[in-house]
Design a protein around this motif. Structure first.
Motif, PDB file in Angstrom:
ATOM      1  N   PHE A  93       3.956  16.666  -5.866  1.00  0.00           N
ATOM      2  CA  PHE A  93       2.751  17.458  -5.156  1.00  0.00           C
ATOM      3  C   PHE A  93       2.211  18.224  -6.149  1.00  0.00           C
ATOM      4  CE2 PHE A  93       3.031  16.535  -0.600  1.00  0.00           C
ATOM      5  CZ  PHE A  93       4.344  15.863  -0.528  1.00  0.00           C
ATOM      6  N   TYR A 117       0.167   5.420  -6.964  1.00  0.00           N
ATOM      7  CA  TYR A 117       0.071   5.818  -5.792  1.00  0.00           C
ATOM      8  C   TYR A 117      -0.362   7.384  -5.618  1.00  0.00           C
ATOM      9  CZ  TYR A 117       2.319   1.703  -4.284  1.00  0.00           C
ATOM     10  OH  TYR A 117       2.995   0.231  -4.217  1.00  0.00           O
ATOM     11  N   TYR A 166      -2.211  10.401  -3.041  1.00  0.00           N
ATOM     12  CA  TYR A 166      -2.350  10.695  -1.553  1.00  0.00           C
ATOM     13  C   TYR A 166      -3.094  12.020  -1.469  1.00  0.00           C
ATOM     14  CZ  TYR A 166       1.756   7.554  -1.156  1.00  0.00           C
ATOM     15  OH  TYR A 166       2.541   6.503  -1.474  1.00  0.00           O
ATOM     16  N   ALA A 216       2.911   8.986  -6.344  1.00  0.00           N
ATOM     17  CA  ALA A 216       4.291   8.405  -6.331  1.00  0.00           C
ATOM     18  C   ALA A 216       4.242   7.155  -7.560  1.00  0.00           C
ATOM     19  CB  ALA A 216       4.707   7.917  -5.108  1.00  0.00           C
ATOM     20  N   GLY A 270      -5.897   7.457   6.548  1.00  0.00           N
ATOM     21  CA  GLY A 270      -4.545   7.979   6.977  1.00  0.00           C
ATOM     22  C   GLY A 270      -4.825   8.551   8.113  1.00  0.00           C
ATOM     23  N   TYR A 322      -3.755   3.022  -3.680  1.00  0.00           N
ATOM     24  CA  TYR A 322      -2.720   2.266  -3.993  1.00  0.00           C
ATOM     25  C   TYR A 322      -3.038   1.609  -5.355  1.00  0.00           C
ATOM     26  CZ  TYR A 322      -5.069  -0.932  -0.719  1.00  0.00           C
ATOM     27  OH  TYR A 322      -6.016  -1.584  -0.204  1.00  0.00           O
ATOM     28  N   TYR A 375      -5.215   7.600   1.066  1.00  0.00           N
ATOM     29  CA  TYR A 375      -4.248   7.337   0.027  1.00  0.00           C
ATOM     30  C   TYR A 375      -4.830   6.198  -0.665  1.00  0.00           C
ATOM     31  CZ  TYR A 375      -2.489   3.880   2.891  1.00  0.00           C
ATOM     32  OH  TYR A 375      -2.336   2.637   3.861  1.00  0.00           O
ATOM     33  N   LYS A 388       1.976   3.343   2.259  1.00  0.00           N
ATOM     34  CA  LYS A 388       1.596   4.551   3.052  1.00  0.00           C
ATOM     35  C   LYS A 388       2.901   5.516   3.340  1.00  0.00           C
ATOM     36  CE  LYS A 388      -1.038   5.496   7.281  1.00  0.00           C
ATOM     37  NZ  LYS A 388      -1.540   4.731   8.421  1.00  0.00           N
ATOM     38  N   THR A 396       0.778  -1.151  -0.102  1.00  0.00           N
ATOM     39  CA  THR A 396       0.023   0.059   0.038  1.00  0.00           C
ATOM     40  C   THR A 396       0.818   1.253  -0.054  1.00  0.00           C
ATOM     41  OG1 THR A 396      -0.266   0.080   2.458  1.00  0.00           O
ATOM     42  CG2 THR A 396      -1.798  -1.103   1.171  1.00  0.00           C
ATOM     43  N   PHE A 423      -2.986  19.168  -0.227  1.00  0.00           N
ATOM     44  CA  PHE A 423      -2.230  18.854  -1.064  1.00  0.00           C
ATOM     45  C   PHE A 423      -2.387  17.575  -1.463  1.00  0.00           C
ATOM     46  CE2 PHE A 423       0.706  22.071  -1.624  1.00  0.00           C
ATOM     47  CZ  PHE A 423       0.870  22.992  -0.313  1.00  0.00           C
ATOM     48  N   TYR A 434      -3.315  15.059   1.575  1.00  0.00           N
ATOM     49  CA  TYR A 434      -2.749  15.490   2.835  1.00  0.00           C
ATOM     50  C   TYR A 434      -3.342  16.892   3.198  1.00  0.00           C
ATOM     51  CZ  TYR A 434       1.111  12.378   2.089  1.00  0.00           C
ATOM     52  OH  TYR A 434       1.868  11.232   1.778  1.00  0.00           O
TER      53      TYR A 434
END
Lengths: 111, 112
Positions: free
Chosen positions: B103, B31, B33, B94, B58, B50, B48, A98, A96, B90, B35
């Motif tokens: 970002f 990936y 995310y 990845a 998170g 995957y 997030y 993280k 995953t 944000f 934030y």
């Protein structure tokens, strides 16, 4: 769970050195370092991997102590352009991926 | 520069209304995310992803939900906005483990 960085803020004169520390309560598989200029997005500096491999920046170095779950970023002979907020990021590993960031360190370099 | 864009860049909304922020990438990175950045707290992970339809929570996920129906888009929804959700958000992408994260430019959200 969020990595803790120290110091929270530091003010330097041009040419001085600084060390920024990142500490985690959990096992680290790798450590990222990023710099954020005011009003901008964070930008990648480098990654440190278990076993010592380092990917990234030419003029800024870092260390990664896997046993202590700590990393340090070394800025030598600081320049005005080094000013910004520095973040460490840690990956937990696994599929995953993280990615968690630290609390940040504000660095101000003055002439 | 990595192809990652956030929309909107700025938004003011009223307490209790739903809000959706969009993160769009053209890099085909696996990936993604979300934030939030607040003074004294650094960057805190909300949710997030995957993979397509694969998401996880998170550290600060309460009050937020996400969806990823295709590789390029990751949506963050504030189900009922509160003033405590006023923040800069944000998005990051990845391509794999132990690789650099890129970002977006951030979204400044104000809940009044």
């Amino acid at each position: 769970q969020q990595p803790v960085q120290s110091p929270q803020a530091v003010i330097l004169r041009e040419g001085e050195d600084a060390v920024i520390n990142c500490s985690s309560s959990k096992a680290l598989y790798s450590v990222h370092w990023y710099r954020q200029k005011h009003g901008e997005a964070p930008v990648f500096l480098m990654i440190l991997l278990k076993g010592g491999e380092q990917k990234g920046h030419e003029k800024i170095s870092a260390s990664f102590n896997e046993k202590k779950q700590q990393s340090s970023l070394y800025l030598t002979a600081s320049q005005l352009s080094y000013s910004g907020t520095y973040f460490c990021g840690t990956e937990r590993g696994g599929a995953t991926n993280k990615l968690i960031f630290g609390t940040g360190t504000l660095l101000a370099v003055q002439p | 520069d990595a192809g990652i864009t956030q929309s909107p860049r700025h938004k003011v909304t009223e307490t209790g209304t739903p809000v959706t922020l969009r993160c769009h990438q053209t890099e085909n990175h696996r990936y993604m995310y979300w934030y939030r950045q607040d003074p004294g707290h650094g960057l805190r992970l909300i949710h997030y992803s995957y993979g397509v339809k694969d998401t996880d929570k998170g550290e600060v996920s309460d009050g937020y939900s996400v969806s990823r129906s295709k590789t390029e888009d990751f949506l963050l929804t504030l189900e009922s906005a509160t003033s405590s959700q006023t923040s800069v958000y944000f998005c990051a992408i990845a391509n794999g483990q132990n690789t650099e994260a890129f970002f977006g430019q951030g979204t400044r959200l104000t809940v009044v």
